[in-house]
Design an enzyme around this catalytic site. Structure first.
Site, PDB file in Angstrom:
ATOM      1  N   GLY A 100      -1.997 -10.515   1.093  1.00  0.00           N
ATOM      2  CA  GLY A 100      -3.411 -11.009   0.636  1.00  0.00           C
ATOM      3  C   GLY A 100      -4.327 -10.122   0.363  1.00  0.00           C
TER       4      GLY A 100
ATOM      5  CB  SER B 179       1.703  -7.471  -5.854  1.00  0.00           C
ATOM      6  OG  SER B 179       0.817  -7.426  -7.042  1.00  0.00           O
ATOM      7  CB  SER B 180       2.173  -9.687   0.013  1.00  0.00           C
ATOM      8  OG  SER B 180       0.996 -10.561  -0.252  1.00  0.00           O
TER       9      SER B 180
ATOM     10  CE1 TYR C 288      -5.966 -13.086 -11.777  1.00  0.00           C
ATOM     11  CE2 TYR C 288      -5.013 -15.123 -12.738  1.00  0.00           C
ATOM     12  CZ  TYR C 288      -5.050 -13.755 -12.609  1.00  0.00           C
ATOM     13  OH  TYR C 288      -3.910 -13.064 -13.316  1.00  0.00           O
TER      14      TYR C 288
ATOM     15  CG  ASP D 280       0.526  -8.904  -9.659  1.00  0.00           C
ATOM     16  OD1 ASP D 280       0.101  -7.946 -10.050  1.00  0.00           O
ATOM     17  OD2 ASP D 280       0.023  -9.745  -9.171  1.00  0.00           O
TER      18      ASP D 280
ATOM     19  CG  HIS E  53      -9.271  -9.411 -13.486  1.00  0.00           C
ATOM     20  ND1 HIS E  53      -8.734 -10.756 -13.183  1.00  0.00           N
ATOM     21  CD2 HIS E  53      -9.558  -8.870 -12.304  1.00  0.00           C
ATOM     22  CE1 HIS E  53      -8.927 -11.015 -12.038  1.00  0.00           C
ATOM     23  NE2 HIS E  53      -9.499  -9.863 -11.424  1.00  0.00           N
TER      24      HIS E  53
ATOM     25  N   GLY F 259      -4.498  -7.699  -2.458  1.00  0.00           N
ATOM     26  CA  GLY F 259      -4.279  -7.094  -3.895  1.00  0.00           C
ATOM     27  C   GLY F 259      -3.243  -6.300  -4.220  1.00  0.00           C
TER      28      GLY F 259
HETATM   29  C1  GLA Z   1      -3.463 -10.465  -9.775  1.00  0.00           C
HETATM   30  C2  GLA Z   1      -2.498 -11.331 -10.797  1.00  0.00           C
HETATM   31  C3  GLA Z   1      -2.049 -10.331 -11.977  1.00  0.00           C
HETATM   32  C4  GLA Z   1      -3.404  -9.577 -12.573  1.00  0.00           C
HETATM   33  C5  GLA Z   1      -4.282  -8.991 -11.587  1.00  0.00           C
HETATM   34  C6  GLA Z   1      -5.926  -8.533 -12.080  1.00  0.00           C
HETATM   35  O1  GLA Z   1      -2.906  -9.446  -9.095  1.00  0.00           O
HETATM   36  O2  GLA Z   1      -1.318 -11.578 -10.270  1.00  0.00           O
HETATM   37  O3  GLA Z   1      -1.322 -10.801 -12.990  1.00  0.00           O
HETATM   38  O4  GLA Z   1      -4.097 -10.581 -13.454  1.00  0.00           O
HETATM   39  O5  GLA Z   1      -4.535 -10.103 -10.444  1.00  0.00           O
HETATM   40  O6  GLA Z   1      -5.421  -7.421 -12.936  1.00  0.00           O
END
Ligand code: GLA
Length: 379
Positions: A114, A118-119, A214, A164, A28, A116
């Protein structure tokens, strides 16, 4: 591969792939101009395609067994769920003046959805790579990552940072990627010690509230920076934050404190990793988790359970550090583990997590993998 050929009904002309990622530390803070330290995982989105007549792109995902058809002559309308990743990227290429030929494509992905890892970015980057292969025009990698990020903003409606998509494009085998989100420049940090294992522990708790929360976190970080008269939290220090405490609400203060400390933890972790100081890296990971739980409030009970179990196993049992990874509110944690203890650590985490939550976790280890690739195109 046979599955893709069977689904297309003929031998693919183009095959591309793009990986998911796990972020070791720097959570974040990509949208705060901070540092992040992800690596690509050995889980990929693979797309195989053949030319087709007409101005239509037909894309089928084997993972969800759904098909989307996109008119290529005009700007694609937004669709549902995963379709938006595809539609947004096609729109980005159209804006750059690309003329896309009609095509049939199938997508297969083993990136867990889904949680975390980055699918979604892996689909975006794979589609972008497919378009590069089909048009024969390779675009600048940073521009490619930003185009995919825009797809997420404009089509999927998530105001994500750049981490990501950048990782899925730029990652290298056996390296972590230290990305400075202010300059958008990155450095490859060697990470190939065979004595180490990166273990990913999916809590199997589906992320809840993630999109709305978010966006809220991002806005709170922006308001904290604004209250200090700064363009972003990258330029802030704890002293400046303290001095401006009266000018912001309590949540913005705490979000700001997370970002400031996380940015410095991430540079410290890159140094610790370069020095092979795994215990030091692990301590920074635990501190990151605490800050995400208490100041940023994006963890959840199940993620805290995993990190707690890891901490109890401790360095003596083979765990250097552990933290939630990705946007949070569920999803996965990442642990840095001594390879020789890998099996036992996995078993202990699985058993204790099951006992404490009644849920079955999903664990896998990964070495740092390579970014997006064109695997086949006509000569
Ligand atoms: C998601 C967002 C990223 C990043 C993370 C948290 O994966 O796509 O850009 O902000 O959350 O670090």
């Amino acid at each position: 591969m046979e599955r893709l050929t069977a689904a297309l009904g003929r031998e693919p002309v183009w095959i591309v792939s793009a990986p998911g990622r796990v972020n070791l530390i720097g959570e974040h803070v990509d949208y705060c101009d901070g540092f992040v330290l992800p690596m690509a995982v050995e889980r990929r989105c693979v797309i195989a395609a053949v030319p087709a007549t007409g101005d239509v792109g037909r894309i089928r995902t084997l993972t969800l067994n759904e098909t989307t058809e996109i008119e290529l002559a005009s700007k694609p309308a937004a669709g549902r769920g995963w379709e938006n990743y595809v539609r947004g990227v096609i729109s980005g290429f159209q804006e750059r003046g690309a003329r896309l030929p009609g095509f049939d494509a199938v997508i297969f992905s083993d990136v867990p959805l889904g949680c975390g890892l980055s699918s979604s970015a892996s689909i975006e980057v794979a589609i972008a790579t497919l378009i590069e292969a089909m048009t024969g025009t390779i675009i600048d990698p940073l521009e490619k990552a930003e185009l995919c990020q825009r797809a997420e903003h404009e089509y999927a409606g998530v105001p994500c940072g750049l981490m990501d998509q950048y990782a899925s494009v730029m990652a290298r085998r056996n390296h972590l990627l230290l990305l400075d989100c202010r300059t958008k420049q990155s450095r490859q940090v060697p990470f190939a010690d065979p004595g180490l294992l990166v273990l990913i522990i999916n809590t199997n708790v589906k992320r809840k509230l993630v999109d709305g929360e978010y966006a809220k976190r991002r806005a709170q970080c922006e308001s904290a920076a604004k209250a200090m008269g700064l363009a972003s939290l990258r330029d802030a220090t704890l002293e400046i934050l303290e001095g401006a405490r009266g000018a912001m609400d309590e949540s913005s203060f705490r979000r700001g404190r997370h970002a400031i400390t996380e940015i410095s933890r991430t540079s410290a972790a890159a140094d610790a990793i370069a020095a092979g100081d795994w215990a030091g890296t692990g301590r920074l990971m635990y501190a990151s988790h605490d800050s995400l739980r208490d100041d940023f409030e994006v963890s959840c009970a199940e993620l805290d359970v995993v990190v707690d179990i890891a901490g109890r196993i401790g360095e003596a049992g083979g765990v250097y550090g552990c933290r939630m990874t990705g946007a949070g509110f569920g999803g996965a944690a990442v642990a840095l583990v001594r390879a020789s203890a890998g099996r036992t650590v996995e078993e202990t985490i699985r058993r204790s997590y099951r006992e404490q939550t009644g849920l079955e976790p999903y664990l896998f280890a990964s070495r740092p993998a390579h970014g997006a690739m064109i695997l086949r195109r006509p000569d």
